[in-house]
Motif scaffolding. Sequence first.
Motif, short mmCIF file in Angstrom:
data_model
loop_
_atom_site.label_atom_id
_atom_site.label_comp_id
_atom_site.label_asym_id
_atom_site.label_seq_id
_atom_site.Cartn_x
_atom_site.Cartn_y
_atom_site.Cartn_z
N VAL A 59 0.71 -1.22 0.01
CA VAL A 59 0.19 0.00 -0.08
C VAL A 59 1.08 1.26 0.07
N SER A 60 0.79 1.98 -1.26
CA SER A 60 2.04 2.82 -1.43
C SER A 60 1.69 4.18 -0.35
N VAL A 61 2.84 4.97 -0.18
CA VAL A 61 2.89 6.13 0.68
C VAL A 61 2.38 7.56 -0.13
N SER A 62 2.21 7.54 -1.42
CA SER A 62 2.00 8.66 -1.88
C SER A 62 1.01 8.33 -3.30
N ASP A 63 0.28 9.51 -3.65
CA ASP A 63 -0.65 9.31 -4.80
C ASP A 63 0.03 8.93 -6.17
N PRO A 66 2.58 3.61 -7.29
CA PRO A 66 1.30 2.63 -7.42
C PRO A 66 1.49 1.54 -5.99
N HIS A 67 0.24 1.40 -5.80
CA HIS A 67 -0.03 0.23 -4.86
C HIS A 67 0.69 -1.12 -5.38
N GLY A 117 -5.43 -6.88 -1.33
CA GLY A 117 -5.50 -5.56 -2.03
C GLY A 117 -5.96 -4.23 -1.24
N ALA A 118 -5.11 -3.16 -1.70
CA ALA A 118 -5.43 -1.94 -1.03
C ALA A 118 -6.90 -1.49 -1.13
N GLN A 119 -7.35 -0.80 0.07
CA GLN A 119 -8.63 -0.14 -0.06
C GLN A 119 -8.46 1.19 -0.57
N ALA A 120 -9.49 1.87 -1.27
CA ALA A 120 -9.62 3.03 -1.79
C ALA A 120 -9.25 4.11 -0.61
N ALA A 122 -6.50 4.11 0.80
CA ALA A 122 -5.53 3.69 1.93
C ALA A 122 -3.92 4.33 1.48
N LYS A 123 -3.26 4.31 2.55
CA LYS A 123 -2.16 5.13 2.32
C LYS A 123 -1.03 4.58 3.33
N SER A 124 0.25 4.20 3.46
CA SER A 124 0.98 3.77 4.13
C SER A 124 1.70 4.79 4.64
#
Lengths: 138, 138
Positions: A59-63, A66-67, A117-120, A122-124
Amino acid sequence: MEWGPPFRCLRGTRRNIMKKLIALSAMLAVAPCALAADVAAGKARAEAVCAACHGANGVSVSDKVPHLAAQRAEYLEGQLKAFKEGARKNPLMNAIAAQLSAEDIANVAAHFAGQPGAQAGAKSGLLPHVAKSNGTFP
Amino acid sequence: MEWGPPFRCLRGTRRNIMKKLIALSAMLAVAPCALAADVAAGKARAEAVCAACHGANGVSVSDKVPHLAAQRAEYLEGQLKAFKEGARKNPLMNAIAAQLSAEDIANVAAHFAGQPGAQAGAKSGLLPHVAKSNGTFP
């Protein structure tokens, strides 16, 4: 009792089939060890190499990043190889992938593919040493 | 009653502030329409253009094709632009992205970003017209 020619032929065929079956069994016993990715090794490598941007669990840290969580292993492997060889251009990823062996690539791909899978939205969080820096990241 | 110079000044300032507030309100009323992605239009475009490989909801049909479900909109937009401009090379995606307008790209990115993340091992079925073909796909 002497076997007639057709039976001798059959015995020979049987022996060949047995030999082939033994060879096949030996191959099958070895092949999974050579092909199967080491998910635990992939997790360790991901934590060291990928986590700062993609998050340890994908789960990526930035927009902008990509996840990778639940992404297909075959796709991840293909892209990492393309980054390593320079076929896909991204200065950061080219430099990082160049340091990964084919085994590393298979392992980290298997690690991320196995994450939920990442949830909409979500951000690490940033890693502690990254969060402490004053640089724009990533 | 006549306002003294300081008050007249204040009235002038107030009028300027009011003018600016009205202008700002007008901008704010228009801006979201220009910037916000049209998720419904993105869904329709995705169903027509992306679904055969990536699945209408972003769960792809093949191990070679990435899931797009719950992927970051900004990342998806960036990659579609790179495919459109040829900065990222993939003959199929270059041809497809070239047909998408900047608006289409923003819309499909918003559509996929809003889908729930793929579960490990999930796979979309082939579209009926693709399943009927005898070609290797994708």
